[in-house]
Design a protein around this motif. Sequence first.
Motif, mmCIF file in Angstrom:
data_model
loop_
_atom_site.group_PDB
_atom_site.id
_atom_site.type_symbol
_atom_site.label_atom_id
_atom_site.label_comp_id
_atom_site.label_asym_id
_atom_site.label_seq_id
_atom_site.Cartn_x
_atom_site.Cartn_y
_atom_site.Cartn_z
ATOM 1 N N ALA A 4 0.836 -1.210 0.000
ATOM 2 C CA ALA A 4 0.000 0.000 0.000
ATOM 3 C C ALA A 4 0.870 1.258 0.000
ATOM 4 O O ALA A 4 0.576 2.229 -0.704
ATOM 5 N N ASP A 5 1.950 1.240 0.789
ATOM 6 C CA ASP A 5 2.849 2.393 0.832
ATOM 7 C C ASP A 5 3.561 2.594 -0.504
ATOM 8 O O ASP A 5 3.714 3.725 -0.973
ATOM 9 N N GLN A 6 3.999 1.492 -1.121
ATOM 10 C CA GLN A 6 4.644 1.589 -2.434
ATOM 11 C C GLN A 6 3.670 2.139 -3.477
ATOM 12 O O GLN A 6 4.044 2.982 -4.290
ATOM 13 N N ALA A 7 2.430 1.645 -3.441
ATOM 14 C CA ALA A 7 1.429 2.120 -4.403
ATOM 15 C C ALA A 7 1.140 3.602 -4.193
ATOM 16 O O ALA A 7 1.033 4.362 -5.175
ATOM 17 N N THR A 8 1.046 4.022 -2.957
ATOM 18 C CA THR A 8 0.795 5.429 -2.659
ATOM 19 C C THR A 8 1.939 6.295 -3.162
ATOM 20 O O THR A 8 1.721 7.338 -3.788
ATOM 21 N N ARG A 9 3.160 5.849 -2.908
ATOM 22 C CA ARG A 9 4.326 6.628 -3.347
ATOM 23 C C ARG A 9 4.421 6.660 -4.880
ATOM 24 O O ARG A 9 4.656 7.714 -5.467
ATOM 25 N N ALA A 10 4.234 5.520 -5.530
ATOM 26 C CA ALA A 10 4.312 5.469 -6.993
ATOM 27 C C ALA A 10 3.239 6.365 -7.618
ATOM 28 O O ALA A 10 3.527 7.120 -8.557
ATOM 29 N N ASP A 137 18.468 6.681 -13.616
ATOM 30 C CA ASP A 137 17.911 5.721 -12.655
ATOM 31 C C ASP A 137 18.977 5.089 -11.757
ATOM 32 O O ASP A 137 18.718 4.096 -11.098
ATOM 33 N N LYS A 138 20.180 5.679 -11.727
ATOM 34 C CA LYS A 138 21.265 5.143 -10.903
ATOM 35 C C LYS A 138 21.811 6.229 -9.997
ATOM 36 O O LYS A 138 21.772 7.408 -10.335
ATOM 37 N N GLY A 139 22.353 5.802 -8.867
ATOM 38 C CA GLY A 139 22.999 6.737 -7.955
ATOM 39 C C GLY A 139 22.039 7.720 -7.336
ATOM 40 O O GLY A 139 20.836 7.450 -7.217
ATOM 41 N N PRO A 140 22.543 8.890 -6.964
ATOM 42 C CA PRO A 140 21.705 9.874 -6.268
ATOM 43 C C PRO A 140 20.558 10.424 -7.116
ATOM 44 O O PRO A 140 19.589 10.940 -6.581
ATOM 45 N N ALA A 141 20.662 10.335 -8.439
ATOM 46 C CA ALA A 141 19.592 10.826 -9.312
ATOM 47 C C ALA A 141 18.360 9.933 -9.254
ATOM 48 O O ALA A 141 17.257 10.372 -9.565
ATOM 49 N N ALA A 142 18.549 8.667 -8.854
ATOM 50 C CA ALA A 142 17.436 7.716 -8.791
ATOM 51 C C ALA A 142 16.634 7.970 -7.516
ATOM 52 O O ALA A 142 17.087 7.656 -6.424
ATOM 53 N N THR A 143 15.459 8.528 -7.672
ATOM 54 C CA THR A 143 14.630 8.848 -6.511
ATOM 55 C C THR A 143 13.291 8.122 -6.515
ATOM 56 O O THR A 143 12.599 8.098 -5.505
ATOM 57 N N SER A 144 12.916 7.540 -7.638
ATOM 58 C CA SER A 144 11.605 6.898 -7.742
ATOM 59 C C SER A 144 11.590 5.537 -7.063
ATOM 60 O O SER A 144 12.568 4.795 -7.099
ATOM 61 N N VAL A 145 10.451 5.201 -6.497
ATOM 62 C CA VAL A 145 10.239 3.867 -5.956
ATOM 63 C C VAL A 145 10.136 2.851 -7.100
ATOM 64 O O VAL A 145 10.390 1.666 -6.908
ATOM 65 N N LEU A 146 9.795 3.322 -8.285
ATOM 66 C CA LEU A 146 9.638 2.461 -9.455
ATOM 67 C C LEU A 146 10.990 2.225 -10.123
ATOM 68 O O LEU A 146 11.852 3.101 -10.106
ATOM 69 N N PRO A 147 11.175 1.067 -10.749
ATOM 70 C CA PRO A 147 12.464 0.772 -11.367
ATOM 71 C C PRO A 147 12.648 1.457 -12.718
ATOM 72 O O PRO A 147 11.693 1.778 -13.410
ATOM 73 N N MET A 148 13.906 1.653 -13.051
ATOM 74 C CA MET A 148 14.365 2.106 -14.366
ATOM 75 C C MET A 148 13.509 3.256 -14.897
ATOM 76 O O MET A 148 13.439 4.291 -14.278
ATOM 77 N N GLY A 149 12.850 3.094 -16.048
ATOM 78 C CA GLY A 149 12.060 4.161 -16.649
ATOM 79 C C GLY A 149 10.579 4.080 -16.369
ATOM 80 O O GLY A 149 9.783 4.754 -17.023
ATOM 81 N N SER A 150 10.185 3.279 -15.400
ATOM 82 C CA SER A 150 8.752 3.060 -15.138
ATOM 83 C C SER A 150 8.010 4.331 -14.756
ATOM 84 O O SER A 150 6.837 4.482 -15.099
ATOM 85 N N LEU A 151 8.660 5.243 -14.037
ATOM 86 C CA LEU A 151 7.981 6.479 -13.667
ATOM 87 C C LEU A 151 7.612 7.278 -14.918
ATOM 88 O O LEU A 151 6.483 7.752 -15.048
ATOM 89 N N PHE A 152 8.539 7.388 -15.861
ATOM 90 C CA PHE A 152 8.249 8.106 -17.106
ATOM 91 C C PHE A 152 7.122 7.427 -17.867
ATOM 92 O O PHE A 152 6.195 8.088 -18.340
#
Length: 186
Positions: A4-10, A137-152
Motif C-alpha cells: 500500500a505504501d509503495q502504491a501510494t508513493r508510486a 535511474d542510478k545513484g543519487p539521481a534515482a529517486t523513484s520507488v519504481l524501477p528504471m524508466g517506469s515512472l516516465f
Amino acid sequence: MSLADQATRAAAEIREAVAAIAPAAMSGMVDELAAARRIVCYGVGREGLMMRALAMRLYHMGLDAHVVGDMSCPPVGPGDLLLVSAGPGGFSTVDGLIGVARTAGARVACITAQPQGSASRAADRVFLIPAQTMANDKGPAATSVLPMGSLFEGAQFLAFELLVLALRDHLGEPPDAMRARHTNLE
C-alpha cells in the motif's frame, strides 16, 4: 515498505510528474495533433507500448493515427506528424526515423524527460514530462520507488489520457463518437 505504501508513493510520483507538465506544452501538443493530416507514433520498449496506447486513443478520436512498424502504416509527408517518444533523450531508431520524416516533409514532435537529447533537438515540438528514466535511474539521481524508466512510462499513460481529453474538447468530439470507433472484435 508495504504494498500500500509503495502504491501510494508510486501514484504520487506519477501525479507530480504529470502536474509538472507545462500548460503551454499541453496546449501546444493539442494544437499540433489537431493540425496534423496524419499522425504516426513511435517509441521503443515500454515507451513504445505507451505510444501504441496513444495511437489507439487518437484513432478513437477519429484522427488518422498509425504506429510505425505496423503493416498498415502509411508513408509520412507534408502535413503529417511523426510523434516519437525518447524518454532518456534519444535512441538510434528514433533519431533515424526523425531524419526520414524530416526528409519527407513531415513535422516531428518528441515526448521526453531529457529535452537536451538528440531527438528533442531535432524535433519541431517537445513535450516534456519531467520524470525519471533510464538516463537517471542510478545513484543519487534515482529517486523513484519504481524501477528504471517506469515512472516516465506511467506518467506517459496519464499525460496521454489527459492530452486526449483536452484534444477531444478542442475538436468538439463527443465521448459517444469515440466509443463508437472502439473495436467490436474482442
